[in-house]
Design a protein around this motif. Structure first.
Motif, PDB file in Angstrom:
ATOM      1  N   LEU A  90       0.841  -1.202  -0.087  1.00 53.52           N
ATOM      2  CA  LEU A  90       0.093   0.072  -0.100  1.00 53.52           C
ATOM      3  C   LEU A  90       0.868   1.146   0.208  1.00 53.52           C
ATOM      4  CD1 LEU A  90      -2.977  -0.962   2.564  1.00 53.52           C
ATOM      5  CD2 LEU A  90      -2.835  -0.920   0.082  1.00 53.52           C
ATOM      6  N   GLY A  91       0.453   2.068  -0.578  1.00 54.71           N
ATOM      7  CA  GLY A  91       1.284   3.438  -0.696  1.00 54.71           C
ATOM      8  C   GLY A  91       2.183   3.613  -1.893  1.00 54.71           C
ATOM      9  N   GLN A  92       2.359   2.595  -2.694  1.00 49.93           N
ATOM     10  CA  GLN A  92       3.284   2.798  -3.828  1.00 49.93           C
ATOM     11  C   GLN A  92       2.373   3.314  -4.828  1.00 49.93           C
ATOM     12  OE1 GLN A  92       4.077  -1.495  -4.689  1.00 49.93           O
ATOM     13  NE2 GLN A  92       6.045  -1.285  -3.411  1.00 49.93           N
ATOM     14  N   ASN A  93       3.320   4.328  -5.632  1.00 46.96           N
ATOM     15  CA  ASN A  93       2.567   5.224  -6.653  1.00 46.96           C
ATOM     16  C   ASN A  93       3.568   5.483  -7.525  1.00 46.96           C
ATOM     17  OD1 ASN A  93      -0.192   6.005  -5.519  1.00 46.96           O
ATOM     18  ND2 ASN A  93       1.047   6.707  -3.985  1.00 46.96           N
ATOM     19  N   GLY A  94       3.032   5.244  -8.952  1.00 45.32           N
ATOM     20  CA  GLY A  94       4.384   5.246  -9.896  1.00 45.32           C
ATOM     21  C   GLY A  94       4.587   4.208 -10.741  1.00 45.32           C
ATOM     22  N   LEU A  95       5.884   4.226 -11.363  1.00 46.66           N
ATOM     23  CA  LEU A  95       5.983   2.879 -12.231  1.00 46.66           C
ATOM     24  C   LEU A  95       6.888   2.106 -11.478  1.00 46.66           C
ATOM     25  CD1 LEU A  95       7.659   5.183 -15.261  1.00 46.66           C
ATOM     26  CD2 LEU A  95       5.769   3.168 -15.498  1.00 46.66           C
ATOM     27  N   GLY A 109      -0.579   0.931  -4.481  1.00 48.52           N
ATOM     28  CA  GLY A 109      -0.404  -0.405  -4.491  1.00 48.52           C
ATOM     29  C   GLY A 109      -0.972  -1.242  -5.681  1.00 48.52           C
ATOM     30  N   GLN A 110      -2.110  -0.600  -6.042  1.00 52.09           N
ATOM     31  CA  GLN A 110      -2.954  -1.514  -7.117  1.00 52.09           C
ATOM     32  C   GLN A 110      -2.368  -1.036  -8.511  1.00 52.09           C
ATOM     33  OE1 GLN A 110      -6.776   0.405  -7.126  1.00 52.09           O
ATOM     34  NE2 GLN A 110      -7.493  -0.666  -8.968  1.00 52.09           N
ATOM     35  N   ASP A 111      -2.479  -2.116  -9.335  1.00 50.38           N
ATOM     36  CA  ASP A 111      -2.147  -1.961 -10.678  1.00 50.38           C
ATOM     37  C   ASP A 111      -3.109  -1.123 -11.499  1.00 50.38           C
ATOM     38  OD1 ASP A 111       0.397  -3.102 -10.427  1.00 50.38           O
ATOM     39  OD2 ASP A 111      -0.068  -5.135 -11.108  1.00 50.38           O
ATOM     40  N   LEU A 112      -2.945   0.227 -11.886  1.00 52.02           N
ATOM     41  CA  LEU A 112      -3.850   1.001 -12.696  1.00 52.02           C
ATOM     42  C   LEU A 112      -3.843   0.538 -13.986  1.00 52.02           C
ATOM     43  CD1 LEU A 112      -3.241   4.272 -10.897  1.00 52.02           C
ATOM     44  CD2 LEU A 112      -5.016   2.624 -10.338  1.00 52.02           C
ATOM     45  N   ALA A 113      -2.514   0.356 -14.631  1.00 59.48           N
ATOM     46  CA  ALA A 113      -2.399   0.112 -15.940  1.00 59.48           C
ATOM     47  C   ALA A 113      -0.960  -0.610 -16.234  1.00 59.48           C
ATOM     48  CB  ALA A 113      -2.124   1.493 -16.901  1.00 59.48           C
ATOM     49  N   GLU A 114      -1.030  -1.369 -17.430  1.00 61.93           N
ATOM     50  CA  GLU A 114       0.252  -2.301 -17.613  1.00 61.93           C
ATOM     51  C   GLU A 114       0.605  -1.730 -19.014  1.00 61.93           C
ATOM     52  OE1 GLU A 114       1.064  -6.828 -18.799  1.00 61.93           O
ATOM     53  OE2 GLU A 114       0.027  -6.574 -16.733  1.00 61.93           O
ATOM     54  N   PHE A 115       1.772  -1.856 -19.287  1.00 60.53           N
ATOM     55  CA  PHE A 115       2.221  -1.332 -20.618  1.00 60.53           C
ATOM     56  C   PHE A 115       3.196  -2.182 -21.303  1.00 60.53           C
ATOM     57  CE2 PHE A 115       1.424   2.301 -18.130  1.00 60.53           C
ATOM     58  CZ  PHE A 115       0.735   3.095 -18.786  1.00 60.53           C
ATOM     59  N   ASP A 116       2.791  -2.997 -22.669  1.00 57.05           N
ATOM     60  CA  ASP A 116       3.515  -3.802 -23.177  1.00 57.05           C
ATOM     61  C   ASP A 116       4.891  -3.420 -23.614  1.00 57.05           C
ATOM     62  OD1 ASP A 116       1.369  -5.682 -22.982  1.00 57.05           O
ATOM     63  OD2 ASP A 116       0.526  -5.284 -24.914  1.00 57.05           O
ATOM     64  N   LEU A 117       5.000  -2.070 -23.974  1.00 56.84           N
ATOM     65  CA  LEU A 117       6.245  -1.284 -24.372  1.00 56.84           C
ATOM     66  C   LEU A 117       6.344   0.176 -24.085  1.00 56.84           C
ATOM     67  CD1 LEU A 117       7.006  -2.393 -28.051  1.00 56.84           C
ATOM     68  CD2 LEU A 117       7.914  -3.418 -26.037  1.00 56.84           C
ATOM     69  N   LEU A 118       7.033   0.553 -23.332  1.00 57.10           N
ATOM     70  CA  LEU A 118       7.260   2.110 -22.648  1.00 57.10           C
ATOM     71  C   LEU A 118       8.536   2.518 -23.471  1.00 57.10           C
ATOM     72  CD1 LEU A 118       5.479   3.784 -21.132  1.00 57.10           C
ATOM     73  CD2 LEU A 118       7.069   3.363 -19.168  1.00 57.10           C
ATOM     74  N   MET A 119       8.431   3.943 -24.014  1.00 59.82           N
ATOM     75  CA  MET A 119       9.743   4.280 -24.514  1.00 59.82           C
ATOM     76  C   MET A 119       9.818   5.850 -24.386  1.00 59.82           C
ATOM     77  SD  MET A 119       8.823   3.700 -28.506  1.00 59.82           S
ATOM     78  CE  MET A 119       8.169   2.046 -27.902  1.00 59.82           C
ATOM     79  N   VAL A 120      10.821   6.703 -24.599  1.00 60.02           N
ATOM     80  CA  VAL A 120      11.038   7.927 -24.607  1.00 60.02           C
ATOM     81  C   VAL A 120      11.580   8.400 -26.014  1.00 60.02           C
ATOM     82  CG1 VAL A 120      12.002  10.062 -23.320  1.00 60.02           C
ATOM     83  CG2 VAL A 120      11.402   7.976 -22.133  1.00 60.02           C
ATOM     84  N   ASP A 121      10.903   9.443 -26.508  1.00 64.53           N
ATOM     85  CA  ASP A 121      11.658   9.880 -27.846  1.00 64.53           C
ATOM     86  C   ASP A 121      12.566  10.899 -27.696  1.00 64.53           C
ATOM     87  OD1 ASP A 121      10.197  12.157 -27.376  1.00 64.53           O
ATOM     88  OD2 ASP A 121       8.498  11.830 -28.847  1.00 64.53           O
ATOM     89  N   TRP A 122      13.023  11.435 -28.636  1.00 57.57           N
ATOM     90  CA  TRP A 122      14.236  12.286 -28.760  1.00 57.57           C
ATOM     91  C   TRP A 122      13.782  13.610 -28.074  1.00 57.57           C
ATOM     92  CZ3 TRP A 122      14.752  16.980 -31.441  1.00 57.57           C
ATOM     93  CH2 TRP A 122      13.697  17.459 -32.359  1.00 57.57           C
ATOM     94  N   GLN A 123      12.445  13.918 -28.213  1.00 59.26           N
ATOM     95  CA  GLN A 123      12.020  15.257 -27.548  1.00 59.26           C
ATOM     96  C   GLN A 123      11.570  15.102 -25.893  1.00 59.26           C
ATOM     97  OE1 GLN A 123       8.740  15.763 -30.367  1.00 59.26           O
ATOM     98  NE2 GLN A 123       9.485  17.505 -30.712  1.00 59.26           N
ATOM     99  N   GLY A 354      -1.966  -5.931  -5.519  1.00 54.14           N
ATOM    100  CA  GLY A 354      -2.239  -5.053  -4.900  1.00 54.14           C
ATOM    101  C   GLY A 354      -3.808  -4.448  -4.269  1.00 54.14           C
ATOM    102  N   PHE A 355      -4.584  -4.911  -5.157  1.00 50.55           N
ATOM    103  CA  PHE A 355      -6.045  -4.375  -4.829  1.00 50.55           C
ATOM    104  C   PHE A 355      -6.517  -5.139  -3.661  1.00 50.55           C
ATOM    105  CE2 PHE A 355     -10.463  -4.233  -5.913  1.00 50.55           C
ATOM    106  CZ  PHE A 355     -10.786  -3.134  -5.543  1.00 50.55           C
ATOM    107  N   PHE A 356      -5.902  -6.440  -3.564  1.00 46.19           N
ATOM    108  CA  PHE A 356      -6.304  -7.107  -2.408  1.00 46.19           C
ATOM    109  C   PHE A 356      -5.939  -6.639  -1.232  1.00 46.19           C
ATOM    110  CE2 PHE A 356      -5.479 -10.533   0.974  1.00 46.19           C
ATOM    111  CZ  PHE A 356      -6.576 -11.263   0.990  1.00 46.19           C
ATOM    112  N   LEU A 357      -4.766  -6.006  -1.127  1.00 40.60           N
ATOM    113  CA  LEU A 357      -4.149  -5.152   0.144  1.00 40.60           C
ATOM    114  C   LEU A 357      -4.926  -4.037   0.598  1.00 40.60           C
ATOM    115  CD1 LEU A 357      -0.277  -5.443  -0.566  1.00 40.60           C
ATOM    116  CD2 LEU A 357      -1.871  -7.025   0.871  1.00 40.60           C
TER     117      LEU A 357
END
Length: 381
Positions: A90-95, A109-123, A354-357
């Motif tokens: 509980l209390g975990q927020n972010g990536l 602590g709850q998984d809000l979203a899952e990403f198959d690929l995550l990247m950062v462009d040149w900008q 995490g949602f169980f917690l």
């Protein structure tokens, strides 16, 4: 159209699976998934195939990222994910990374979203990709993509979030696919079908591939090292939304018809109002039927089999939910409302998520009156 999606549109031919991609992708699968990749059991095979194809997309982007300056960083995942991953709390927020190396964003602590690929462009703009192998994966897809864009847009202070849809079939044959591809920062990368790609492999390839990753390059980074630009306290955002509902319901104001002034309201996926006192549980059982696989629960059965009843609503439609805490197992049963306002079992919430917690942390706080008001405000009857 942004430079990343524009460049990818012009260079789609660079993202076509080879035998090397197909074989290397197997290292991201566990032993059971590897066996099932060629299983005669269609359902098991399709599930393993989806995991494999997702890994193929990752392997293609690992190679592509090293060859272009348009992509600045690619987040590691799967077998390449860093060690020392943090257990769900509980209390975990972010990536964060899941146990199997998937990239997730957690809220309390709850998984809000899952990403198959995550990247950062040149900008320095964050972009993400989703990988699909069949049209059945696209039922709730449109809403899911919209939420992920909102979430990343908020966390990284971006007005637009590039989205890449990697598919093994023609998504433009479907209404959802057509709508998604109309957005200027969205692009589809279509590859050969899974059957064609699998034809590049031998059955023994699935058993011989080592878990040892190939040599990494400088552009491959941990997802957790991508700096969030805005503060993210999901519990606080959730409580704002819950208190707003309590206030409007008490004043008999239409919650759905009232806009919230908080920008963060769009990030909240579900409101947990609290546990029910016995008086509220009794009224719930009297006013509405609760059934599990065709078996209806009365008050006495419910109290003997379940130690806690929690009232919630899914957003953005405020669909009422009831969670029942089993006395025999460490799990909750999710009950959804039907068109008549009654509740029926949908699925279990196991203890490993995490949602169980979060559900475990909730104590009884709702009496019969406020419970009835919330249900009346959002029920079809």
């Amino acid at each position: 159209m942004g430079e990343l999606t524009s460049w990818l549109k012009q260079n789609r031919s660079l993202l076509q699976p080879t035998r090397l991609h197909a074989a290397s992708a197997v290292r991201h699968m566990n032993k059971i998934e590897r066996k099932r990749l060629f299983s005669p059991e269609i359902e098991q095979m399709r599930t393993a195939e989806g995991r494999w194809y997702e890994a193929i997309a990752y392997e293609m982007f690992v190679e592509l990222t090293a060859r272009t300056d348009v992509i600045k960083y690619l987040a590691l995942k799967g077998a390449d994910a860093p060690c020392g991953r943090k257990n769900i709390q509980l209390g975990q927020n972010g990536l964060y990374y899941s146990r199997c190396g998937d990239i997730t964003i957690r809220g309390n602590g709850q998984d809000l979203a899952e990403f198959d690929l995550l990247m950062v462009d040149w900008q320095d703009r964050v972009a993400f990709a989703e990988v699909v192998t069949s049209a059945s994966d696209m039922k709730e897809f449109e809403r899911e993509i919209a939420y992920k864009k909102q979430l990343l847009g908020y966390l990284f202070d971006q007005q637009s979030v590039p989205f890449l849809l990697v598919s093994s079939f023609d998504v433009s044959n479907y209404a959802v696919g057509k709508r998604l591809l109309k957005a200027p920062d969205n692009i589809n990368i279509r590859t050969a079908s899974c059957e064609e790609i699998k034809g590049l492999l031998r059955r023994d390839d699935a058993r011989r591939v080592p878990n040892r990753p190939p040599e990494a390059h400088a552009k491959m980074i941990s997802a957790t090292s991508i700096r969030v630009k805005r503060p993210f306290n999901y519990q606080k955002y959730h409580d704002w939304e819950r208190n707003r509902v309590f206030k409007h319901v008490a004043e008999e104001v239409d919650v759905k018809g009232t806009k919230t002034p908080e920008e963060t309201s769009r990030l909240v996926k579900k409101i947990l109002y609290g546990g029910l006192y016995p008086s509220a549980i009794r009224n719930l059982c009297q006013d509405r039927a609760l059934s599990i696989k065709g078996r209806q629960l009365d008050f006495e059965n419910l109290m003997s089999q379940y130690s806690k009843v929690i009232l919630a609503t899914d957003l953005p439609d405020y669909e009422p939910l009831v969670y029942l805490r089993s006395r025999q197992k460490r799990e909750y049963l999710k009950m959804v409302q039907d068109k008549d306002g009654n509740f029926k079992f949908e699925r279990k919430t196991p203890s490993k998520v995490g949602f169980f917690l979060w559900l475990e942390s909730i104590s009884p706080s709702l009496g019969a009156r406020i419970t009835g008001k919330i249900l009346d405000a959002f029920s079809p009857r």
